[in-house]
Design a protein around this motif. Structure first.
Motif, PDB file in Angstrom:
ATOM      1  N   TYR A 187      11.325-113.789 -66.988  1.00 50.71           N
ATOM      2  CA  TYR A 187      11.673-112.502 -67.573  1.00 50.71           C
ATOM      3  C   TYR A 187      10.570-111.795 -68.345  1.00 50.71           C
ATOM      4  O   TYR A 187      10.667-110.598 -68.595  1.00 50.71           O
ATOM      5  CB  TYR A 187      12.879-112.679 -68.508  1.00 50.71           C
ATOM      6  CG  TYR A 187      14.069-113.332 -67.854  1.00 50.71           C
ATOM      7  CD1 TYR A 187      14.685-112.756 -66.742  1.00 50.71           C
ATOM      8  CD2 TYR A 187      14.576-114.542 -68.342  1.00 50.71           C
ATOM      9  CE1 TYR A 187      15.774-113.360 -66.141  1.00 50.71           C
ATOM     10  CE2 TYR A 187      15.669-115.150 -67.749  1.00 50.71           C
ATOM     11  CZ  TYR A 187      16.262-114.561 -66.646  1.00 50.71           C
ATOM     12  OH  TYR A 187      17.336-115.164 -66.041  1.00 50.71           O
ATOM     13  N   GLU A 212      24.043-121.736 -63.627  1.00 47.08           N
ATOM     14  CA  GLU A 212      25.208-121.693 -64.509  1.00 47.08           C
ATOM     15  C   GLU A 212      25.423-123.000 -65.267  1.00 47.08           C
ATOM     16  O   GLU A 212      25.569-124.061 -64.660  1.00 47.08           O
ATOM     17  CB  GLU A 212      26.467-121.379 -63.699  1.00 47.08           C
ATOM     18  CG  GLU A 212      27.722-121.276 -64.554  1.00 47.08           C
ATOM     19  CD  GLU A 212      28.966-120.998 -63.727  1.00 47.08           C
ATOM     20  OE1 GLU A 212      30.065-121.052 -64.310  1.00 47.08           O
ATOM     21  OE2 GLU A 212      28.854-120.758 -62.506  1.00 47.08           O
ATOM     22  N   TYR A 216      29.559-120.929 -69.564  1.00 47.79           N
ATOM     23  CA  TYR A 216      29.066-119.604 -69.146  1.00 47.79           C
ATOM     24  C   TYR A 216      30.247-118.635 -69.083  1.00 47.79           C
ATOM     25  O   TYR A 216      31.342-119.021 -68.653  1.00 47.79           O
ATOM     26  CB  TYR A 216      28.400-119.749 -67.771  1.00 47.79           C
ATOM     27  CG  TYR A 216      27.861-118.466 -67.187  1.00 47.79           C
ATOM     28  CD1 TYR A 216      26.605-117.999 -67.533  1.00 47.79           C
ATOM     29  CD2 TYR A 216      28.615-117.720 -66.278  1.00 47.79           C
ATOM     30  CE1 TYR A 216      26.105-116.828 -66.987  1.00 47.79           C
ATOM     31  CE2 TYR A 216      28.125-116.558 -65.724  1.00 47.79           C
ATOM     32  CZ  TYR A 216      26.864-116.107 -66.086  1.00 47.79           C
ATOM     33  OH  TYR A 216      26.365-114.940 -65.555  1.00 47.79           O
ATOM     34  N   PRO A 217      30.140-117.361 -69.478  1.00 48.28           N
ATOM     35  CA  PRO A 217      28.919-116.661 -69.899  1.00 48.28           C
ATOM     36  C   PRO A 217      28.614-116.721 -71.393  1.00 48.28           C
ATOM     37  O   PRO A 217      27.657-116.109 -71.849  1.00 48.28           O
ATOM     38  CB  PRO A 217      29.189-115.232 -69.466  1.00 48.28           C
ATOM     39  CG  PRO A 217      30.666-115.076 -69.658  1.00 48.28           C
ATOM     40  CD  PRO A 217      31.265-116.399 -69.291  1.00 48.28           C
ATOM     41  N   ASP A 220      24.666-118.278 -71.886  1.00 50.98           N
ATOM     42  CA  ASP A 220      24.098-117.459 -70.803  1.00 50.98           C
ATOM     43  C   ASP A 220      22.594-117.699 -70.656  1.00 50.98           C
ATOM     44  O   ASP A 220      21.823-117.392 -71.566  1.00 50.98           O
ATOM     45  CB  ASP A 220      24.361-115.981 -71.095  1.00 50.98           C
ATOM     46  CG  ASP A 220      24.006-115.073 -69.925  1.00 50.98           C
ATOM     47  OD1 ASP A 220      23.463-115.573 -68.924  1.00 50.98           O
ATOM     48  OD2 ASP A 220      24.266-113.863 -70.034  1.00 50.98           O
ATOM     49  N   GLY A 222      20.544-116.056 -68.788  1.00 53.21           N
ATOM     50  CA  GLY A 222      19.801-114.817 -68.628  1.00 53.21           C
ATOM     51  C   GLY A 222      20.225-114.050 -67.390  1.00 53.21           C
ATOM     52  O   GLY A 222      21.077-114.501 -66.614  1.00 53.21           O
ATOM     53  N   PRO A 223      19.630-112.870 -67.179  1.00 54.93           N
ATOM     54  CA  PRO A 223      19.962-112.050 -66.013  1.00 54.93           C
ATOM     55  C   PRO A 223      19.712-112.794 -64.701  1.00 54.93           C
ATOM     56  O   PRO A 223      18.823-113.629 -64.603  1.00 54.93           O
ATOM     57  CB  PRO A 223      19.018-110.851 -66.149  1.00 54.93           C
ATOM     58  CG  PRO A 223      18.647-110.808 -67.593  1.00 54.93           C
ATOM     59  CD  PRO A 223      18.633-112.223 -68.056  1.00 54.93           C
ATOM     60  N   HIS A 224      20.546-112.463 -63.697  1.00 55.63           N
ATOM     61  CA  HIS A 224      20.408-113.010 -62.345  1.00 55.63           C
ATOM     62  C   HIS A 224      20.686-114.520 -62.302  1.00 55.63           C
ATOM     63  O   HIS A 224      20.171-115.217 -61.415  1.00 55.63           O
ATOM     64  CB  HIS A 224      19.035-112.705 -61.747  1.00 55.63           C
ATOM     65  CG  HIS A 224      18.728-111.245 -61.660  1.00 55.63           C
ATOM     66  ND1 HIS A 224      19.127-110.460 -60.603  1.00 55.63           N
ATOM     67  CD2 HIS A 224      18.095-110.418 -62.525  1.00 55.63           C
ATOM     68  CE1 HIS A 224      18.732-109.208 -60.802  1.00 55.63           C
ATOM     69  NE2 HIS A 224      18.106-109.160 -61.972  1.00 55.63           N
ATOM     70  N   THR A 225      21.491-115.002 -63.227  1.00 58.93           N
ATOM     71  CA  THR A 225      21.882-116.406 -63.200  1.00 58.93           C
ATOM     72  C   THR A 225      22.698-116.692 -61.936  1.00 58.93           C
ATOM     73  O   THR A 225      23.588-115.928 -61.569  1.00 58.93           O
ATOM     74  CB  THR A 225      22.719-116.755 -64.446  1.00 58.93           C
ATOM     75  OG1 THR A 225      21.888-116.680 -65.589  1.00 58.93           O
ATOM     76  CG2 THR A 225      23.299-118.164 -64.346  1.00 58.93           C
ATOM     77  N   ARG A 238      20.064-113.177 -55.718  1.00 56.62           N
ATOM     78  CA  ARG A 238      19.583-113.389 -57.083  1.00 56.62           C
ATOM     79  C   ARG A 238      18.359-114.306 -57.073  1.00 56.62           C
ATOM     80  O   ARG A 238      17.383-114.081 -57.821  1.00 56.62           O
ATOM     81  CB  ARG A 238      20.692-114.002 -57.938  1.00 56.62           C
ATOM     82  CG  ARG A 238      21.898-113.094 -58.150  1.00 56.62           C
ATOM     83  CD  ARG A 238      23.007-113.817 -58.906  1.00 56.62           C
ATOM     84  NE  ARG A 238      24.206-113.004 -59.012  1.00 56.62           N
ATOM     85  CZ  ARG A 238      25.343-113.416 -59.569  1.00 56.62           C
ATOM     86  NH1 ARG A 238      25.423-114.648 -60.072  1.00 56.62           N
ATOM     87  NH2 ARG A 238      26.400-112.620 -59.620  1.00 56.62           N
ATOM     88  N   TRP A 241      15.320-112.358 -56.115  1.00 50.71           N
ATOM     89  CA  TRP A 241      14.812-111.538 -57.229  1.00 50.71           C
ATOM     90  C   TRP A 241      13.974-112.399 -58.167  1.00 50.71           C
ATOM     91  O   TRP A 241      12.891-112.003 -58.591  1.00 50.71           O
ATOM     92  CB  TRP A 241      15.980-110.914 -58.001  1.00 50.71           C
ATOM     93  CG  TRP A 241      15.527-109.971 -59.084  1.00 50.71           C
ATOM     94  CD1 TRP A 241      15.338-108.628 -58.975  1.00 50.71           C
ATOM     95  CD2 TRP A 241      15.188-110.322 -60.437  1.00 50.71           C
ATOM     96  NE1 TRP A 241      14.896-108.107 -60.172  1.00 50.71           N
ATOM     97  CE2 TRP A 241      14.796-109.125 -61.088  1.00 50.71           C
ATOM     98  CE3 TRP A 241      15.170-111.513 -61.165  1.00 50.71           C
ATOM     99  CZ2 TRP A 241      14.395-109.086 -62.425  1.00 50.71           C
ATOM    100  CZ3 TRP A 241      14.761-111.490 -62.497  1.00 50.71           C
ATOM    101  CH2 TRP A 241      14.382-110.290 -63.121  1.00 50.71           C
TER     102      TRP A 241
END
Length: 375
Positions: A187, A212, A216-217, A220, A222-225, A238, A241
């Motif tokens: 990130y 995961e 969760y969440p 978390d 982070g993004p795109h987990t 994901r 990415w």
């Protein structure tokens, strides 16, 4: 009695009375001889010397950048290298003299740019791939490692969280031995610079993929987990990415993911994709429920950490875990540890590695311990 009679040495004729001026003559002669000796020493230091020599460099931060580096001798021959800053040596603010042994192996520097044949354009950016000739990124970007030296036991250490905290990341890159493998969080905006510096200092690199965890969440990564309930194609999107955030990495590793790595249906497509792109998968050993070692068989090269050395971020606890890893390596021939880039962790690993060779321990990159037949 005349003054000169008082100063005349006893039993010597009058013409010797000038002897009181000898100290001045002796001092002048001594200064002249010292100057000649100094010139001779400089000529000796800068003249070609047969056999081994030492390289002396000023390790300092100049007020102005170095303007030139003049080689006293032809390339390939032993001798001194003189670095001259703009404006002369007076422009150096502070510094120290560092003496290095030219007979020692030079630091390993790894390529910072991806190989064209080993990347492809993806929807989110460049993705790793196996080359037309079968070359895998995990092989192309690995840090070279010598075969086991005699009876030495081998230890690989993976330090994750690079890119999370700027200071900790810089410290890990600069202070940890180049043999330590670094795992990057995906990130940070500073990733290109950190990655280039890590490769330039000899570290092979892993990409941390958020998986995961339980809770969760609320918990978390982070993004795109990647999650257990998401369809496989969504998790793969994901993953792509995340993979496009870096280049020149040898494999991926989990960031958290206790729930995900225990679910075969969710994990299998991900490990298959990792293997098809010529990467390894490293399980950081943080979850006892992980089934990655069983699922990875036939899909991707795999290796798991034997212990997380800084689950307790206390110097004594970290040292104790490192001692356990060392004992395991001496029993089995090798061991693998994982850790995070906490300041205390970096300090203890540096201290552990400093005299590891004397104890019969060889620190090696992770790829040196990945079984070649685990595909």
């Amino acid at each position: 009695m005349p003054d000169d009679e008082l100063t005349k040495p006893l039993g010597l004729p009058g013409e010797r009375r000038s002897s009181r001026r000898r100290p001045l003559i002796y001092a002048t002669a001594a200064a002249l001889l010292a100057a000649i000796a100094a010139i001779g020493a400089v000529r000796y230091m800068t003249a070609p010397i047969p056999g081994e020599t030492m390289t002396v460099a000023a390790d300092a931060t100049p007020a102005k950048p170095l303007a030139k580096a003049t080689k006293i001798f032809p390339p390939g021959s032993p001798g001194l290298i003189e670095a001259v800053p703009d404006g002369g040596l007076s422009d150096l603010d502070t510094g120290e003299v560092v003496i290095t042994d030219p007979s020692a192996a030079p630091p390993i520097r790894l390529a910072t740019a991806p190989i064209e044949e080993l990347v492809e354009d993806g929807e989110h950016g460049l993705l790793p791939r196996i080359g037309p000739d079968g070359m895998r990124p995990m092989d192309a970007y690995a840090r070279p490692a010598e075969p086991p030296a005699g009876s030495a036991s081998r230890i690989a250490i993976v330090v994750g969280g690079i890119g999370v905290a700027r200071d900790g990341s810089n410290t890990a890159i600069e202070e940890l031995p180049g043999e330590v493998t670094l795992a990057f969080a995906p990130y940070s905006k500073d990733l290109p610079r950190l990655l280039a510096r890590a490769r330039d200092t000899g570290h092979e690199v892993l990409l941390q993929v958020p998986l995961e965890p339980y809770g969760y969440p609320g918990n978390d990564p982070g993004p795109h987990t990647l999650t257990v309930d998401a369809p496989a194609d969504e998790n793969l999107d994901r993953l792509h990415w995340l993979m496009s955030r870096l280049t020149t990495y040898v494999g991926v590793t989990n960031y958290l993911g206790a729930r995900f790595t225990g679910d075969e249906e969710a994990l299998r497509p991900v490990l298959a994709e990792v293997g098809e792109r010529g990467l390894l998968y490293f399980d950081d050993g943080s979850s006892g429920a992980s089934r990655a070692d069983q699922i990875a068989k036939g899909l991707t090269p795999f290796i798991r950490a034997d212990a997380v050395i800084d689950a307790e971020t206390d110097a004594k606890a970290i040292d104790a875990r490192l001692a356990e890893i060392e004992a395991l390596a001496k029993r089995r021939g090798y061991a693998v540890a994982s850790a995070s880039a906490f300041p205390i962790t970096i300090e203890r690993i540096v201290d552990f590695a400093r005299d590891a060779a004397r104890r019969g321990i060889e620190i090696v990159p992770l790829t040196a311990l990945v079984p070649s037949d685990r595909t």
